[in-house]
Design an enzyme around this catalytic site. Structure first.
Site, short mmCIF file in Angstrom:
data_model
loop_
_atom_site.label_atom_id
_atom_site.label_comp_id
_atom_site.label_asym_id
_atom_site.label_seq_id
_atom_site.Cartn_x
_atom_site.Cartn_y
_atom_site.Cartn_z
N HIS A 61 0.83 -1.21 0.00
CA HIS A 61 0.00 0.00 0.00
C HIS A 61 0.86 1.26 0.00
CE1 HIS A 61 -3.14 -2.80 0.66
NE2 HIS A 61 -2.63 -3.19 1.82
N HIS A 222 -7.88 -4.42 -0.96
CA HIS A 222 -7.38 -5.78 -1.16
C HIS A 222 -8.31 -6.57 -2.06
CE1 HIS A 222 -6.33 -4.38 2.93
NE2 HIS A 222 -5.14 -4.81 2.61
#
Lengths: 335, 335
Positions: A61, A222
């Site tokens: 991320h 995700h």
């Protein structure tokens, strides 16, 4: 897969090796054995007595989380494998690396694995070292649950980390840092859209399937299910579908002021983000909501995922002051 | 195509509308009719008598060029359509927008269309207003030609703009600003790799074909041919093939100091860039070349192209001072 990596099982270690070399003015890797090479520590940590601000979560991320370690922001980031929580030992080690006797705060997005492992780190810090560690979970993803406390944390993480980092730097005690972090989370709302999966190095391909030309409104970073999958629509129509649930989720009234983040999940270019921001600004102007400041870029990604999210933070004077407070990290500088 | 846009023919205007709203503290759009809505001007322009620093080129490379308009960097950016030079009128208008009587410098990557149109802008500024405009072309792409003056400008643009912006802010006259820009260009070298085409809004798909899993070493940011196409190799092998031509192109000796930029062309994530940087640092260490500072991120993109480039700037005390000089723009801040 269009990635530049070596052994897929070494991506996190090699990224961290590059990171601490590139940003050596700002950070070091904690050398304690329990840190397992997974704790990025600010060079400004422990330079003065203050609450330790610790952030973290799975890798993939970037610049979340390690990019926001530095003076006036986080003192340390605990780094997991891709889309995987860090294990308890580095969570614990991070506390020892930054505590100055004033206690620490853990801040991270609300995911079950992170909660379990950070909680074990906090328990150990209490038992072994008598260090008090409090936790504030970030829950900004409006469509991830009806119940706010069950929601996931996504790009809104950035703002909650920022206010906590500022409050700690200004000398706030642990209760005060916890209070501003909770307050900021309470007024932070995000929703996104995805147009592709990220690619997973160990798999050599996408994490989940998505047909080229499709989008999914509300999908998590995700690949958690969103509200609707369909063909990619014009940017303005997509933004309308993102802004409606955000604006319905808090009482917003004309005269409110907001901080806006239009965030790329990875592969969506700045050109598109600014086109999207244009529509966000139009919608807010129609409602009489004032934009205080805006950030446009990739602040919380999912590697090479195509997609973006919009975050609004409803402001008051205290949150504004904390968001404006100077900081110096590799991926966010303010002066 | 995984893009978030509206009418493909409105992307540049809508991007600019979003840009000047989002970054209203830093920039405005020049309202002069000749600017045609394509000149982004710093709010700090004309606040003191200084050389006007003007950058520009085709759109689709954001944050290049408009992201670097602000105090201590560029006073204006002239914006073309995607991968297309701006036309002469906005080039001319930019001079009128920023000149304070000390003359202006045009800085841009060496592409034939840009040279033609900026030259026409400079001529008009001379003839109509008696304003002296000098030009320094950036030619950092090592494999684009044997002859340095025929080379294209890519991510190295950033550094040449930065030194010129700093020198102008420090009060240098036009000849001095030209001299440092030329000096910086002379010691700046870049080479890249591409793993996909960018997508072109008006075409609704890739600009050129590239098989999934292929890469092309040395490819330009508009898809100009590189040195070799083949299957994507491990990051370290790719970096070795990029670093060798860069290091062979200037005399580098042990003890030299460099500024490093590892730049994403759009879709290549920070994870991969840091893995690549790790290998760059290893190679430089083996040669006894010291890294002074590093930047890792997307500084000169090609929208959603997968790929990256490495830039080295060989430093002396003057270039270091100029690169370190404070600046405040939407996409680069230093204090």
């Amino acid at each position: 897969m269009k990635r530049l990596i070596n052994d897929p099982y070494d991506v996190v270690e090699e990224m961290l090796a590059g990171y601490v070399t590139a940003h050596k003015d700002h950070v070091v890797l904690d050398q304690a054995s329990e840190a397992q090479g997974r704790v990025v520590v600010s060079k400004s940590a422990k330079q003065k007595d203050k609450v330790g601000v610790i952030i973290g979560g799975g890798s993939g991320h970037e610049p979340l989380f390690l990019g926001y370690v530095g003076k006036g922001f986080a003192d340390a980031a605990v780094i997991g494998n891709i889309n995987t929580s860090p294990s308890p030992d580095p969570c614990y080690a991070s506390v020892r690396a930054v505590d100055t006797g004033k206690g620490c705060i853990y801040l991270y997005g609300n995911y079950a694995g992170d909660v379990m492992n950070f909680d074990m780190g906090a328990e150990k810090a209490d038992e072994e070292d008598g260090i008090r560690v409090e936790t504030v979970l970030i829950t900004d993803d409006v469509i991830s649950s009806e119940n706010i406390e069950d929601r996931r944390g996504i790009a809104g993480d950035f703002f909650v980390f920022k206010v906590a980092g500022a409050k700690a730097e200004m000398g706030g005690d642990l209760d005060e840092v916890v209070a501003v972090a909770k307050k900021c989370n309470d007024v932070t709302r995000t929703m996104g859209v995805a147009m592709s999966s990220a690619t997973l190095p160990s798999k050599g391909g996408p994490i989940f399937e998505m047909e080229d030309g499709d989008m999914e409104i509300g999908m998590g970073i995700h690949g958690e299910p969103g509200v609707r999958r369909g063909k990619i629509e014009p940017a303005d129509k997509v933004i309308d579908q993102i802004m409606a649930p955000i604006l319905a989720d808090l009482p917003y009234t004309a005269g409110d002021e907001v901080y806006v983040l239009v965030n790329s999940l990875g592969a969506t270019p700045l050109m598109d983000l600014h086109i999207c921001f244009r529509r966000v600004a139009e919608i807010l102007a129609e409602k009489g909501i004032t934009i205080y400041k805006s950030l446009i870029g990739s602040y919380a990604s999912s590697m090479d995922m195509a997609g973006m999210s919009v975050t609004l933070v409803k402001l008051d004077d205290e949150i504004k002051e904390l968001l404006d407070y100077p900081c110096d990290t590799p991926y966010f500088k303010q002066f």
